[in-house]
Scaffold this active site. Structure first.
Site, mmCIF file in Angstrom:
data_model
loop_
_atom_site.group_PDB
_atom_site.id
_atom_site.type_symbol
_atom_site.label_atom_id
_atom_site.label_comp_id
_atom_site.label_asym_id
_atom_site.label_seq_id
_atom_site.Cartn_x
_atom_site.Cartn_y
_atom_site.Cartn_z
ATOM 1 N N ASP A 170 0.868 -1.189 0.000
ATOM 2 C CA ASP A 170 0.000 0.000 0.000
ATOM 3 C C ASP A 170 0.902 1.235 0.000
ATOM 4 O OD1 ASP A 170 -2.042 1.815 0.306
ATOM 5 O OD2 ASP A 170 -2.954 0.828 2.046
ATOM 6 N N GLU A 180 -6.541 -1.185 -4.434
ATOM 7 C CA GLU A 180 -7.003 0.184 -4.177
ATOM 8 C C GLU A 180 -6.546 1.143 -5.261
ATOM 9 O OE1 GLU A 180 -5.196 1.849 -0.642
ATOM 10 O OE2 GLU A 180 -6.745 3.387 -0.475
ATOM 11 N N HIS A 205 -7.559 10.707 5.413
ATOM 12 C CA HIS A 205 -8.924 10.291 5.723
ATOM 13 C C HIS A 205 -9.773 11.530 5.959
ATOM 14 C CE1 HIS A 205 -7.176 6.237 7.266
ATOM 15 N NE2 HIS A 205 -7.409 6.213 5.972
ATOM 16 N N GLU A 214 -10.976 1.296 -2.007
ATOM 17 C CA GLU A 214 -10.169 0.135 -1.643
ATOM 18 C C GLU A 214 -11.067 -0.934 -1.056
ATOM 19 O OE1 GLU A 214 -7.377 0.797 1.703
ATOM 20 O OE2 GLU A 214 -8.355 2.735 1.952
ATOM 21 N N ASP A 262 -3.351 7.293 -3.182
ATOM 22 C CA ASP A 262 -3.398 6.155 -2.268
ATOM 23 C C ASP A 262 -3.807 4.953 -3.104
ATOM 24 O OD1 ASP A 262 -3.906 4.358 -0.259
ATOM 25 O OD2 ASP A 262 -5.381 5.596 0.799
ATOM 26 N N HIS A 294 -12.218 5.843 1.440
ATOM 27 C CA HIS A 294 -12.356 7.127 2.141
ATOM 28 C C HIS A 294 -12.146 8.286 1.191
ATOM 29 C CE1 HIS A 294 -7.893 6.978 2.078
ATOM 30 N NE2 HIS A 294 -8.097 5.682 2.239
HETATM 31 CO CO LIG Z 1 -6.564 4.092 1.484
#
Ligand SMILES: [Co+2]
Length: 420
Positions: A192, A401, A280, A305, A203, A272
């Site tokens: 990640d 993601e 976030h 994700e 992200d 998110h």
């Molecule tokens: Co994320």
């Protein structure tokens, strides 16, 4: 980086016996481990000790030089559907986008670095490497392409600690100093990676496994994430996205060592919304139906994700913490009475702002003996700790993601690449 829905369930003290092997983060005796690591971090904090010595060719030329004055490439563009089809050709909406051209270009620069870093990472990550070698390879690539050491990591660079969570751990594991975990042939590893340019964070995550027995688990989660991306759009309800993801994920089965598992979405993890320097932001994108009728809106960035599991489909906090971030709404440094906590917070604010970071980054800055100060910052609500999130021992979890942008005229999957 995963959004966790609901409070992390502190599993401390009810550990089911000893961890089964050296490859799993310990679940008990956290304080002893913290102290042991503090001792280790002094030794390991010498600059260069854990750095990859030679910079690979892929990272030698900064991205800004490679593109000079050219715009960075767009991600995958998807037309809006039905009631929003008119946006595709709206002059007014096009005008809005022209005003945001610089903003989009920063997001695309971060996305381009993401694609290059992960392409290289995929070509070198192999069982037998330590988790530290893996994250160093990725993070040094990001720092070099974005010249973070020259212009500062807050200008452009690492957006959050590189996750490399293994097997039943789904998210928020990255090694601390002294971590000796080695990637194994039968491991399922979630890579990640967070990369930002002027706070625009990309992200995006994928899963690596070498044993083909996990193929269906990975396929389920990749399909579920792509479903979430397809369903996302302006005016779409978060609950409907969660429902679509759940339906696709649970349509897969995986056979592991003679037993068949229906793939479960991890119901307390979610995507998110993302804002500048805030990984976030306000909205959570569920991966199961959850009754949330909040809608996605024009101009929003989302990390879509999904996580699939052969376990309970529910994660709890487990093991030693590595990830932290300053709470944007937390009390200011001036209210802190412990001097070490105050000096540590200065370093944190100067280098990371509100971006998430990990203990290795403090080591790299030359900070030593910071664990008590850090604990005080967490206890006083200034710093939020993000401990590893794990399903039950013995289960396997996968993650895919992407970061998307709901542009006025179309949906852009910013981090899309040839790989996933
Ligand atoms: Co994320």
């Amino acid at each position: 980086m995963a959004g966790g829905k609901g409070k992390g369930n502190k599993s401390k003290g009810k550990g089911k016996g000893k961890p089964t092997g050296p490859k799993h983060p310990a679940t008990e005796g956290k304080d002893e481990i913290d102290l042991a690591l503090e001792a280790l971090s002094v030794k390991d904090a010498q600059p260069g000790l854990s750095e990859v010595t030679a910079l690979p060719e892929a990272f030698q030329t900064p991205i800004a030089e490679l593109f000079a004055d050219k715009p960075y490439p767009e991600g995958q563009l998807c037309d809006y559907q039905d009631d929003n089809l008119w946006r595709t050709t709206s002059e007014e909406k096009r005008h809005l986008e022209r005003l945001l051209a610089d903003d989009y270009n920063e997001a695309r620069q971060a996305a381009e670095v993401h694609r290059r870093v992960r392409q290289y990472a995929r070509s070198v990550i192999q069982p037998g490497m330590t988790m530290t070698e893996i994250v160093d390879t990725i993070e040094n690539g990001t720092r070099s392409l974005l010249q973070s050491d020259r212009y500062g990591g807050l200008n452009a660079g690492i957006g959050f600690p590189t996750g490399c969570s293994l097997n039943h751990c789904a998210a928020h594991y990255t090694p601390n100093a002294g971590d000796k975990i080695v990637l194994g042939h039968d491991d399922v590893c979630k890579i990640d990676i967070g990369i930002h340019v002027k706070g625009r964070i990309m992200d995006s995550a994928f899963t690596l496994a070498w044993n083909p027995k996990y193929d269906n688990l990975l396929a389920a989660v990749k399909d579920a994430t792509n479903t979430g991306i397809r369903e996302a759009g302006i005016d779409v309800r978060l609950n409907d996205i969660g429902g679509a993801i759940e339906e696709v994920m649970t349509s897969y089965e995986v056979d592991l060592d003679g037993k068949t598992y229906q793939v479960k979405p991890i119901r307390n993890l979610c995507g998110h919304s993302i804002e500048r320097y805030t990984i976030h932001a306000g909205k959570s994108v569920p991966i199961v139906r959850n009754g949330d009728n909040t809608k996605m809106e024009e101009g929003e960035y989302f990390a879509i994700e999904t996580f699939g599991s052969t376990g309970k489909g529910y994660v709890q906090t487990e093991g030693v913490c590595s990830h932290y971030a300053r709470r944007p709404d937390g009390p200011p440094a001036s209210t802190l009475r412990v001097p070490r906590a105050r000096s540590l917070l200065k370093t944190i604010e100067k280098n990371f702002g509100t971006l998430p970071w990990c203990r290795r980054y403090l080591d790299r800055l030359g900070e030593t003996k910071y664990l008590l100060g850090l604990r005080s910052l967490v206890d006083s609500g200034v710093i939020e700790a993000y401990p590893p999130l794990c399903d039950v021992e013995g289960s396997y979890t996968a993650q895919y993601e992407h970061t998307i942008l709901l542009r006025p005229t179309c949906k852009e999957v910013l981090t899309r690449g040839d790989d996933y």
